[in-house]
Design an enzyme around this catalytic site. Structure first.
Site, PDB file in Angstrom:
ATOM      1  N   GLY A 626       0.815  -1.207   0.000  1.00 47.16           N
ATOM      2  CA  GLY A 626       0.000   0.000   0.000  1.00 47.16           C
ATOM      3  C   GLY A 626       0.848   1.254   0.000  1.00 47.16           C
ATOM      4  CE  LYS A 649       2.011   5.877   7.468  1.00 45.96           C
ATOM      5  NZ  LYS A 649       0.900   6.510   8.197  1.00 45.96           N
ATOM      6  CG  ASP A 759      -7.752  10.376   7.371  1.00 49.99           C
ATOM      7  OD1 ASP A 759      -8.778  10.670   6.729  1.00 49.99           O
ATOM      8  OD2 ASP A 759      -6.720   9.954   6.838  1.00 49.99           O
TER       9      ASP A 759
END
Length: 944
Positions: A626, A649, A759
């Site tokens: 991703g 990440k 978010d």
């Protein structure tokens, strides 16, 4: 005293003072009842809200404890997230008369151990996780029991007839208790019963037992949404003490008995959403002080009773969705107690009594879709905030006195016969949020000086005869998101200010506009917004307008272009020279840096079995799963034999992290490093160097929710190897909704200070192998310094479709900002649509709200790929809850704590009404208003 006697006395003394009382410290200084309470606290895993329960303090001063003459008589432990069973030693408090444990997660079968609490008068176990069957010998509860509330649990089968053995009962609440069972007619044998609630149960089809009319002391009878059939008992007139009757949302047929209207104490009548027919008895309001009269969504005919407000206390008149005719009752002329009138979608006619407009407490007046005539008054009630007169035959001019309608927020007057200009006085309404004047005969220029409309978000004046220029001030309205001026006579250019609006819907078609449309509006979303304006032009072919460039050629155009080309070449050569110098310098630095070994630092937040040496070599392109705005995500194997993976990440910059990314990194580490919750993704560790920062998470096998709900949105760049043709079925969607809600609830209510994610979206909801949901990506999270108070951020962040209106316009964030976003996720789960996939260029939230307000069946909005009859009730409930969470006004949204309880307790039931949500806390008020059609701008949920 003999020696043997002295020895025995000493032994007895030792035994007495060494006997282990219940408590934190087994000492003689602790009162025995206090010891029991301290053990209760320990048994319930020491809930933080009762941390003040200490052995050193007087237990009778604890707010959760009631004492009489120093003896414990009452315990109230509510909304504490207790998830342990009730311990038997609670009944060692022999004088306990009051026990309230509502709104927790207490598991297990019905706690028969409470049979030993022989003095109980009040027992509330509602909103918990009790399951199994309700025992037949439930009559073994205290013979003194007067109030028994078991609502909102998970029992199966019937309600036992043995409950009629509790002869002392005055209040029996069994709302949302059982599924696929029945209720006993023997309840009618409880002679002292004053309150009976059997609502929200999936009973097998059952009539109201005639024995219930024997309950001469009954004041409140609520059996709504309980699969009732048959007719209302004719001898209901025997229930002379009845004040509140709610039989709504059932399949009751036949006519309303005249005897019901003759009951002397009757105040509230709720018979909406049934199959009732015939005329409404004319006696209603004549024999009792009627407060609420709601018979909406039936098949009733004839006129409304003239005396509905004869006693001058009527508060709510709700009769929409019937076949009623005639005029409004004359008693409404001076009915100042009225707060809401909803008579829409009937065949009513005539003029509106002048006194109704000015009833001093009137807040909502909905009369749309009838045959009413007459003109609007110059003056209305000062509290009036919503007026809907659309689809009638009102005529004349809009009065200049409309400036006195000072609190008006929503004015819908579509499809009438209004003429003349739009009065300038309309601009005095500073709270106006929705103005619909379409399909009338209005003419003249549009009003000017409209900057006072700070709250206006929807404006529709289409299909009139308005002319002149579109006022540029429209583009200065900060909240305007829907604008429709189509099918008028507007001319001139589209003001450039319109391009500054954040519009979700725009229609300027069929006018006489000319010139080039503002550059910001040249997007595919507005490809139907400018049709039938022959003199308009654009540079974007998809807008179906003529090309502006084709008409701009002149004799000097070639020379201008040549100068532009030469200038561009010169700039290009200069840039090449600069880039060459910069590249040489950068290469030199890189060669120098390659001789240095990066200094990696690992900070662990959990026990881990790997080091940076297991992670760094696997940050390769073929492991990318991703990408996002702040980094790339890899899947990294950390155990070849176990097959265990982690997600990494990477936030990286060739030089130094810029300020924005640095803040995101710090926020995510600080937030996730301290959180421990099963529905929040686990941050295992962080690995950092001067040039690169890595966040290592637990790996989620089923990736993100959006990849399951919206497979067409997948792309090779962000889906990696994730390729499935499976459909996320409804039970899994329920699980995802509950898990996500629990995670947000923990952040909002159990963290100090509370955490706002900012978010929340389906791509940030990750799913493990069992489809348990976990909230991820806290790069935008904010820690609130003061609970419940807004925190202003420097810039709006988030994803389109999920952003709460007040956040987009004011940059103020609090927990309700996340609730809005979660509401969008609920709508995604229920409809299968994406956050921006509403019809007519609306967002999903706006589309769903409009779909509901227009009275369209909810079934039409649900996801066809998983829609099955057995799931329809749950899907409807989730759709409604999604609309409520995504309410435009933040104060009308529930808290995440309330949302969790609704989802957990209602996944197999319909949404609760005011009787199921029997709470005292003020935080529940907005939720109750929405469920019962309060003043929240939404139509009440019982409409569909």
């Amino acid at each position: 005293m003999s020696i043997s006697t002295q020895i025995n006395f000493c032994i007895l003394t030792i035994l007495i003072f060494s006997f282990p009382f219940y408590g934190e410290s087994q000492t003689s200084s602790i009162n025995p009842e206090r010891s029991i309470l301290l053990d209760l606290k320990k048994h319930f895993s020491n809930p933080p809200n009762i941390s003040h329960w200490k052995s050193s303090s007087d237990h009778c001063t604890w707010p959760e404890i009631t004492c009489r003459d120093g003896i414990v008589t009452g315990i109230q432990l509510v909304w504490l997230l207790i998830s342990d069973t009730i311990p038997p030693f609670i009944c060692h408090l022999k004088n306990l008369t009051f026990l309230d444990l509502n709104h927790n997660y207490i598991p297990g079968s019905f706690p028969t151990l409470l049979y030993n609490c022989s003095n109980l008068e009040y027992l509330d176990l509602s909103f918990n996780n009790f399951s199994g069957i309700i025992p037949d010998d439930i009559s073994r509860l205290s013979p003194h029991l007067e109030v028994f509330n078991l609502s909102s649990n998970w029992f199966v089968g019937r309600i036992p007839a043995g409950i009629s053995g509790l002869k002392g009962l005055k209040e029996l609440q069994l709302a949302g208790v059982v599924s696929n069972g029945s209720f006993p007619s023997e309840i009618g044998n409880l002679p002292n019963l004053e309150v009976l609630v059997l609502s929200q149960n999936s009973f097998t089809p059952q009539e109201i037992p005639p024995s219930f009319t024997q309950l001469k002391k009954l004041r409140n009878l609520s059996i709504n949404q309980a699969n009732l059939i048959g007719e209302i008992p004719a001898n209901i007139s025997n229930m002379t003490a009845l004040e509140f009757l709610d039989l709504s949302v059932n399949n009751i047929s036949g006519s309303i008995p005249v005897g019901l209207g003759r009951l002397p104490a009757l105040r509230d009548v709720c018979l909406y959403t049934n199959n009732l027919s015939g005329e409404i008895p004319m006696v209603f309001g004549q024999f009792s002080k009627l407060n609420t009269f709601d018979v909406s969504t039936n098949h009733l005919t004839g006129s409304l009773p003239e005396g509905l407000c004869s006693n001058k206390v009527l508060s709510s008149l709700i009769v929409f969705n019937n076949n009623l005719t005639g005029q409004l009752p004359k008693s409404l002329e001076d009915c100042n107690t009225l707060k809401g009138v909803r008579v829409e979608r009937n065949n009513l006619s005539g003029t509106i009594p002048e006194g109704l407009w000015t009833a001093r407490n009137l807040n909502r007046l909905l009369m749309n879709n009838n045959q009413f005539t007459g003109q609007l008054p110059q003056k209305v009630a000062s509290n009036l905030s919503l007026v809907d007169i659309s689809n009638n035959r009102f005529s004349g001019e809009i009065p200049t006195g409309i400036s006195s309608w000072s609190n008006l927020g929503v004015f819908r007057a579509s499809n009438n016969l209004f003429t003349g200009n739009i009065p300038q006085q309309l601009t005095a309404l500073r709270f106006l949020s929705t103005l619909l004047l379409d399909r009338n005969r209005l003419s003249g220029n549009f009003v000017s000086n409209i900057t006072s409309w700070k709250s206006l978000d929807t404006l529709n004046c289409s299909r009139n005869q308005l002319s002149g220029n579109i006022p540029p001030e429209l583009g200065l309205l900060p909240n305007l998101v829907q604008l429709d001026l189509s099918e008028n006579q507007f001319s001139g250019e589209i003001p450039s200010e319109i391009g500054r609006l954040r519009l979700s819907a725009l229609n300027l078609s069929s006018n006489h506009l000319s010139g080039k449309i503002p550059e910001e509006l040249e997007v595919a979303a507005f490809n139907k917004s400018f049709l039938n304006n022959p003199n308009l032009c654009a540079d974007t072919p998809s807008l179906h307008l003529r090309d502006c460039k084709s008409n701009n050629k002149s004799s000097g155009e070639v020379s201008v272009k040549l100068i532009a080309i030469l200038g561009t070449i010169g700039v290009f050569l200069l840039l090449v020279a600069i880039l060459y110098i910069w590249y040489s310098f950068r290469s030199h630095r890189k060669r120098k840096k390659k001789r240095l070994v990066p200094n990696w630092k690992l900070t662990a937040f959990h026990t881990i079995s790997f080091t940076e040496s297991n992670i760094l070599p696997n940050l390769a392109e073929n492991n990318v799963v991703g990408t996002g705005g702040s980094g790339i995500v890899y899947v990294v194997p950390i155990g070849k034999s176990s097959g265990e993976n982690v997600a990494v990440k990477r936030i990286w910059n060739s030089q130094k992290l810029d300020e924005k990314l640095e803040k995101e990194f710090i926020a995510e580490v600080e937030t996730l490093g301290t959180i421990r919750h099963t529905n929040i993704v686990k941050l295992l560790c962080c690995i950092s160097s001067e040039e690169s920062k890595l966040l290592v998470y637990e790996y989620m096998e089923n990736h993100s929710l959006d990849l399951w709900l919206h497979p067409k949105r997948r792309s090779a760049g962000n889906s990696g190897s994730f390729q499935r043709q499976l459909i996320l079925d409804w039970p899994k969607r329920i699980r995802v909704a509950i898990g996500t809600a629990k995670g947000l609830c923990y952040m909002h209510h159990n963290c100090s200070p509370p955490i706002v994610h900012r978010d929340v979206k389906s791509s940030n909801i990750l799913l493990d192998s069992e489809f348990n949901a976990k909230i991820a990506d806290f790069g935008l999270a904010r820690m609130l310094n003061k609970h419940g108070q807004p925190n202003i951020v420097s810039a709006v962040a988030g994803s389109f479709g999920y952003i709460a209106p007040e956040y987009a316009h004011t940059r103020k964030v609090n927990q309700k900002t996340d609730v809005y976003s979660f509401g969008v996720i609920l709508l995604e789960l229920a409809t299968g649509r994406g956050p921006t996939d509403g019809d007519d260029d609306r967002s999903l939230a706006d589309w769903a709200r409009y779909h509901f307000q227009e009275g369209n069946p909810i079934e039409d909005a649900l996801d066809e790929t998983i829609k099955e009859p057995k799931y329809l009730d749950e899907m409807r409930s989730m759709f409604r809850l999604g609309i409520l969470c995504a309410a435009t006004n933040p104060s009308e949204r529930p808290t995440m704590r309330e949302v969790v309880h609704i989802l957990v307790h209602c996944s197999n039931k319909l949404l609760p009404d005011r009787n199921r949500i029997s709470r005292s806390k003020s935080e529940a008020s907005s939720l109750l208003k929405a469920f019962k059609g309060g003043d929240n701008g939404l139509m009440p949920f019982h409409e569909v």
